[in-house]
Design a protein around this motif. Sequence first.
Motif, PDB file in Angstrom:
ATOM      1  N   PRO A   1       0.684  -1.277   0.085  1.00 50.63           N
ATOM      2  CA  PRO A   1       0.099   0.055   0.018  1.00 50.63           C
ATOM      3  C   PRO A   1       0.883   1.200  -0.080  1.00 50.63           C
ATOM      4  O   PRO A   1       0.376   2.226  -0.605  1.00 50.63           O
ATOM      5  CB  PRO A   1      -0.725  -0.227   1.212  1.00 50.63           C
ATOM      6  N   ALA A   2       1.954   1.186   0.675  1.00 50.82           N
ATOM      7  CA  ALA A   2       2.929   2.581   0.814  1.00 50.82           C
ATOM      8  C   ALA A   2       3.651   2.837  -0.585  1.00 50.82           C
ATOM      9  O   ALA A   2       3.476   4.056  -0.988  1.00 50.82           O
ATOM     10  CB  ALA A   2       4.021   2.240   1.780  1.00 50.82           C
ATOM     11  N   LEU A   3       3.726   1.706  -1.303  1.00 49.37           N
ATOM     12  CA  LEU A   3       4.370   2.006  -2.871  1.00 49.37           C
ATOM     13  C   LEU A   3       3.095   2.412  -3.716  1.00 49.37           C
ATOM     14  O   LEU A   3       3.390   3.432  -4.382  1.00 49.37           O
ATOM     15  CB  LEU A   3       4.801   0.671  -3.312  1.00 49.37           C
ATOM     16  N   VAL A   4       1.870   1.920  -3.575  1.00 41.11           N
ATOM     17  CA  VAL A   4       0.816   2.632  -4.326  1.00 41.11           C
ATOM     18  C   VAL A   4       0.724   4.114  -3.923  1.00 41.11           C
ATOM     19  O   VAL A   4       0.556   4.701  -5.080  1.00 41.11           O
ATOM     20  CB  VAL A   4      -0.248   1.621  -3.976  1.00 41.11           C
ATOM     21  N   GLU A   5       0.760   4.400  -2.804  1.00 47.21           N
ATOM     22  CA  GLU A   5       0.678   5.873  -2.478  1.00 47.21           C
ATOM     23  C   GLU A   5       1.756   6.776  -2.778  1.00 47.21           C
ATOM     24  O   GLU A   5       1.364   7.813  -3.408  1.00 47.21           O
ATOM     25  CB  GLU A   5       0.335   6.020  -0.756  1.00 47.21           C
ATOM     26  N   GLN A   6       2.839   6.152  -2.799  1.00 53.92           N
ATOM     27  CA  GLN A   6       4.214   6.773  -3.339  1.00 53.92           C
ATOM     28  C   GLN A   6       3.761   7.247  -4.888  1.00 53.92           C
ATOM     29  O   GLN A   6       4.069   8.504  -5.369  1.00 53.92           O
ATOM     30  CB  GLN A   6       5.451   6.241  -3.263  1.00 53.92           C
ATOM     31  N   LEU A   7       3.487   6.313  -5.613  1.00 52.03           N
ATOM     32  CA  LEU A   7       3.390   6.374  -6.984  1.00 52.03           C
ATOM     33  C   LEU A   7       2.113   7.279  -7.280  1.00 52.03           C
ATOM     34  O   LEU A   7       1.962   7.929  -8.273  1.00 52.03           O
ATOM     35  CB  LEU A   7       2.912   5.095  -7.521  1.00 52.03           C
ATOM     36  N   ARG A   8       1.001   7.272  -6.559  1.00 54.55           N
ATOM     37  CA  ARG A   8      -0.215   8.141  -6.590  1.00 54.55           C
ATOM     38  C   ARG A   8       0.463   9.508  -6.515  1.00 54.55           C
ATOM     39  O   ARG A   8      -0.097  10.576  -7.042  1.00 54.55           O
ATOM     40  CB  ARG A   8      -1.392   7.884  -5.890  1.00 54.55           C
ATOM     41  N   ARG A   9       0.995  10.033  -5.490  1.00 54.14           N
ATOM     42  CA  ARG A   9       1.850  11.203  -5.163  1.00 54.14           C
ATOM     43  C   ARG A   9       2.628  11.462  -6.386  1.00 54.14           C
ATOM     44  O   ARG A   9       2.431  12.746  -6.666  1.00 54.14           O
ATOM     45  CB  ARG A   9       2.662  11.126  -3.787  1.00 54.14           C
ATOM     46  N   ALA A  10       3.606  10.859  -6.821  1.00 51.93           N
ATOM     47  CA  ALA A  10       4.604  11.046  -7.856  1.00 51.93           C
ATOM     48  C   ALA A  10       3.320  11.464  -9.160  1.00 51.93           C
ATOM     49  O   ALA A  10       3.913  12.318  -9.864  1.00 51.93           O
ATOM     50  CB  ALA A  10       5.384   9.776  -8.138  1.00 51.93           C
ATOM     51  N   ALA A  11       2.492  10.723  -9.319  1.00 48.46           N
ATOM     52  CA  ALA A  11       1.796  11.060 -10.342  1.00 48.46           C
ATOM     53  C   ALA A  11       1.080  12.310 -10.532  1.00 48.46           C
ATOM     54  O   ALA A  11       0.901  13.041 -11.354  1.00 48.46           O
ATOM     55  CB  ALA A  11       0.423  10.084 -10.798  1.00 48.46           C
ATOM     56  N   ARG A  12       0.613  12.890  -9.114  1.00 45.21           N
ATOM     57  CA  ARG A  12      -0.047  14.093  -9.100  1.00 45.21           C
ATOM     58  C   ARG A  12       1.047  15.066  -9.199  1.00 45.21           C
ATOM     59  O   ARG A  12       0.782  16.174  -9.815  1.00 45.21           O
ATOM     60  CB  ARG A  12      -0.704  14.416  -7.655  1.00 45.21           C
ATOM     61  N   GLU A  13       2.535  14.997  -8.928  1.00 42.23           N
ATOM     62  CA  GLU A  13       3.338  15.854  -9.066  1.00 42.23           C
ATOM     63  C   GLU A  13       3.600  16.117 -10.657  1.00 42.23           C
ATOM     64  O   GLU A  13       4.048  17.193 -11.147  1.00 42.23           O
ATOM     65  CB  GLU A  13       4.806  15.487  -8.132  1.00 42.23           C
ATOM     66  N   HIS A  14       3.723  14.837 -11.593  1.00 37.85           N
ATOM     67  CA  HIS A  14       4.188  14.935 -12.764  1.00 37.85           C
ATOM     68  C   HIS A  14       2.870  15.611 -13.434  1.00 37.85           C
ATOM     69  O   HIS A  14       3.030  16.512 -14.451  1.00 37.85           O
ATOM     70  CB  HIS A  14       3.985  13.454 -13.116  1.00 37.85           C
ATOM     71  N   LEU A  15       1.741  15.401 -13.131  1.00 38.02           N
ATOM     72  CA  LEU A  15       0.561  16.181 -13.694  1.00 38.02           C
ATOM     73  C   LEU A  15       0.662  17.843 -13.407  1.00 38.02           C
ATOM     74  O   LEU A  15       0.523  18.571 -14.407  1.00 38.02           O
ATOM     75  CB  LEU A  15      -0.752  15.702 -13.202  1.00 38.02           C
ATOM     76  N   ALA A  16       1.067  17.995 -12.419  1.00 41.43           N
ATOM     77  CA  ALA A  16       1.133  19.481 -11.819  1.00 41.43           C
ATOM     78  C   ALA A  16       2.175  20.168 -12.777  1.00 41.43           C
ATOM     79  O   ALA A  16       2.305  21.277 -12.742  1.00 41.43           O
ATOM     80  CB  ALA A  16       1.518  19.813 -10.245  1.00 41.43           C
ATOM     81  N   VAL A  17       3.409  19.576 -13.226  1.00 41.82           N
ATOM     82  CA  VAL A  17       4.312  20.237 -13.960  1.00 41.82           C
ATOM     83  C   VAL A  17       4.059  19.953 -15.537  1.00 41.82           C
ATOM     84  O   VAL A  17       4.937  20.401 -16.207  1.00 41.82           O
ATOM     85  CB  VAL A  17       5.818  19.746 -13.678  1.00 41.82           C
ATOM     86  N   GLY A  18       2.902  19.155 -15.837  1.00 44.91           N
ATOM     87  CA  GLY A  18       2.725  19.203 -17.209  1.00 44.91           C
ATOM     88  C   GLY A  18       3.241  17.890 -17.871  1.00 44.91           C
ATOM     89  O   GLY A  18       3.392  18.117 -18.950  1.00 44.91           O
ATOM     90  N   ALA A  19       3.322  16.711 -17.266  1.00 50.86           N
ATOM     91  CA  ALA A  19       3.940  15.542 -17.575  1.00 50.86           C
ATOM     92  C   ALA A  19       2.966  14.475 -17.516  1.00 50.86           C
ATOM     93  O   ALA A  19       3.151  13.554 -16.881  1.00 50.86           O
ATOM     94  CB  ALA A  19       5.220  15.157 -17.068  1.00 50.86           C
ATOM     95  N   PRO A  20       1.700  14.430 -18.429  1.00 50.28           N
ATOM     96  CA  PRO A  20       0.653  13.416 -18.181  1.00 50.28           C
ATOM     97  C   PRO A  20       1.240  11.945 -18.669  1.00 50.28           C
ATOM     98  O   PRO A  20       0.760  11.182 -17.959  1.00 50.28           O
ATOM     99  CB  PRO A  20      -0.359  13.949 -18.975  1.00 50.28           C
TER     100      PRO A  20
END
Length: 875
Positions: free
Chosen positions: A398-417
Motif C-alpha cells: 500500500p505504501a508503494l501505491v501511495e508513493q506512485l499516486r503522489r508522484a503522478a500528481r506531481e507529474h501532472l502538476a508540471v505538465g507531464a501526463p
Amino acid sequence: MTTTPPPWPGDPLPERELELAAADRAVDALCRTRPEGGLLVYSGAAGIGKTSVLARVRARAAERCTVRTTRADPGTTAVPFHTARALFAPDLADTDGLAVLLGPHRALAGPALGLTTPGDEPADPQGVQDALVALTARAARRHRARPLVLVLDDAHWADGESLGWLAALGPRLARLPLLLVVAHRPTEHAAEESRPHLDALGTAARLRVTLRALSPEAAAGLTRRALGTGADDALGRALWDATGGSPYELAELLARLREHPLDPGADQATAVRELAATVRGHRLADRLGGLGPDAARLAWAAAVLGAGIPLRLAASLAGLSPGRQATATGELRAARVLNPGDTVDFTHPLVAGAVYDAVPRSLRTTFHGRAAWLLTAEGHSPAAAARHLLEVHPDQDPALVEQLRRAAREHLAVGAPDAARRCLERALREPPEHHLRAHVHHELGCAALLTSPADTVRHLRTALELPGLDDTLRADATFRLAQALAHNQQMREASLSVAFAAATTEPGPERLRLQAARFMYDAFRATEDDGPGRSRRLAQLADPLAGETNAERALLTLRAFDGMLRGENHTVVAEFCERALTDGHPAPGLGWTDTAWGFEYPCLAGITYAWIDELDRAEQLFGEAVRAYEISGWSGGHLAFAHMLTGAVLRRRGRLAEAETRLRESLRLADRIGTGLPVHWDAVCLLVDTLLARGRTADAQRLAEARGFGPPYPDAMILPDAPSVHGRLLLALGRTDEAVAALEAASAMAERGRHNPVWAPWRRDLAGALARRDPERARALTRRLRVDAERFGTPTALGMALGCEAALAPAGAAPALHARAVAHLEESPARDELARARVALGLATGDRDQLHRGLLLARTCGADALAEQARSALA
C-alpha cells in the motif's frame, strides 16, 4: 558532466572532417553580426563516435560561444524535464537573472524546471512546452555577446517532455541566436513516445548525418598513432576486423595494447579477437569479477542509480563504508569503468549498459527499491524517486501505491501526463487495496484525458464499475468520461453515459450537473432521434429558472443555444443568455478555465450571441477566453478553440481577411495536439466558408480536399452547419447536381426543428441552385426562408432572406426587395452581407452610387470577388 576523451587527443578525428566542418560553418553563422541559428543532428550506432564528435564541436564552439552541454542517461528517461534542467543548469543557478529568464511564464516553466513548487491543478502540457520555448529564446538573447550553443548527447535516452520541447524549438532556431547540436542512436533505441520528437528534430536540422564505421585505412593510421610507427598494417587490419571499425572499441583495444603489448610470438589476429571480447557485452561485465566484490557492487549500484548521482549514495546503496568505497572507486577508474569525479559517470554508455545488464535480477529489483528510499531520504520528491519504483516487482504494498499516486500528481502538476500515466499504471499492477482501485482508475483516466481519449474512456468506465467512489467522484468520472467520448467524436455514447449516471444519482447538484451535460451532448449530436422532443423537455426544465445556481445557469445556457438553433425570436434567446450570465460574464465555477463544469457553457453562450447579431457580446466573451487561456498557459486545444471562436465572430462581422488569419492560427494550434478533433472540423468549416465569401474558390477547394472536409461528417455538430457550407462550395465549383444533393441533405436541420436561416443557410443556396431547373420549388424555399427569418427577427436573417427573394423575383419586383434587404442589413453587423446587398441593388437598378458603396465596403471586408464584380460593373 564529464565525458570520455577521444583516444587521440589533440589530433583530428579520423574520417570526421566533413561533419566537423559543417559544425564550424554553423558556429560561424551563429557568430555573425546578424546571427543565424540552426540545428545539427548526428546519429549512429553505439560506439560509432558521436560523443567524440560532440566533444570536438563543443571545444571549437567554446572559443567564441557560451556552451551548455549534457548527456542523457537511461536512468532519467522517465524523469520529466530532466534534460531541460540539465542543459539550463548554469542559467537557472544565476539568481540575479532568473526572473528575466522566466519572464511571464514563471508559473509554467518554474515547476517544470524545479525552481518553484507546482500548483494543485494539472498544468497544460502544451502550455509548459511553449513556456520552455519562450524561455529558451530569452536565454539565447541574453547571450548575444557569446552566442548560446546547446549540446545534447545520447538524445535517444532523453525524457519525452524535454524532447518535445526541443522538437518544438527546432523550426524556430533559424530565427534565434542559438545553435542546437544533438546526437542519438537510431530511433528504434528510443522510447516509443520519443521517436516522433527525434524524427521532428531530424526534419528541422540544417545538417542530419549518420556516422559510419571507420575504414581499415583509418584503423591502421590510429594504430600507428597509438602504438608507434612500428605497428604494422597487419595489426591495424586485425584490430579493424575485430571491432568492425567501431571507434569506441578500437580506442579501448588500443588503450589495452598500450598498457599490455601483445607477445611478439603470439598469433596477432587471435589475440586481438580475444582482447576485443572483453570490451563489449557480458565479457566486459565479467571483468568486474576480477576487481573484487566491492568494486562489482559499487558498479552495480552506480548503474542502477544512473549518471549524476553522488557516488556516496551509490556506496550507501552497495553497503560500502567510506574506506571500502574509496578503494572500489579507484579500482573502477583504473579499469576504465568510471570517470574521475564525485558523481556517477561511466566512461561510456556501452559500459553503463553492460554493467546494468550484469546486475543479478533479484538484486536489481532490491537496489531500485532501496534507491527510491535513499532519494526520498535525501529530500527528493516522490516524482524523483518514481523511476525506481517503476522497476520494483509488484508485492501488494500500500505504501508503494501511495508513493506512485503522489508522484503522478506531481507529474501532472508540471505538465507531464505521460509520466503520471506510467506511475498509475504501475500502481495498478501492485495492485492497490480493493477500496482504492476505483480511485486509481479514476486518476489514470484523468491523467490520460489530454493525451489518449481511448485510455481515458477505458479507465473511467472501469472506475465507474468498481465500488469506492462517492457521488461527487462518480459524477466527476462520468463527466470526464463524456468529455473524452465527445473528444473522440462519440457524441451518442457521451450522452448515454451521463443519462445513465443522472438516472442513478440522488437528487441534488451532481444530478443537475449530469442532466445538463446530457442535454448538452444531445444538442452537440449531428443526428438525433427526437430533437424537437428534447427541445421541449429542455424548455420545460429551464424556462422557469432564474439562474441562481450554476446548474440553473448551465441549463439556461443550453436553452439559449437551443433556441438560437431553432430560430426562436432573437430577443427571447438573448434574455435566456442574460439569465445564464452574471453581469455579462460567466459565473464563478462556470468560467473558461474551471474544470468542474467545463468550458462548453461559456462557449455556447458566446456562440449564441454570435448568431443573434449580438457580436459585441460574443467578442467580449471570446476575448476573455483567449486571455484566460494565455494567462493560465492553456495553449493546446482550449486556446485553439478560443481562436476558432474569435475567427467565427470576425467572419460574422464580415472582416474576412482577419477571420482567415485567426482561423489559420486556430488550425496551427490544433495541429500540434492531433488530427480529426472537433476544433479541426469547426475551424476548417469556418475557413472554407470564409474563403468562399472572399471569392477564393480554388483555395477553399484545396483546403477542403487537404483536410477531408465533406461527407461523411462526424457525429458531432460542426460550427456552422457543415452540409450547408459544403453545398455552397460545390455550387461555387460549378458542380450543381452534387451541390443540390448536398444541400438537400442539409435539410435534415429542419427535421430536427432547427430553422435558424443564418446558422444553416441551405434554403438560400438551394433556391439559387434550383432557380432555373425547378423555379416553383425555389420560390417555395424562399417563402419558407422568409418565414424563418421573420420569426428569428435579426437584421442579418431578414436581409439575407429578402436578398434571396429578390434574386428570384421578376425584374419589376426585384429592386424594391433589394432595397429592403439593404435597409435591414444596414442595421446588421454583417458588413460583407451589406456589401453584397448593395452590389445586387446597384446591378438591379443601375445605381452607380450603390455599386460604388458596395465596392468600397467589399474591399474593406476582404470580399475580393465581390469587389471585382462591382468594379467591372462600374467600368
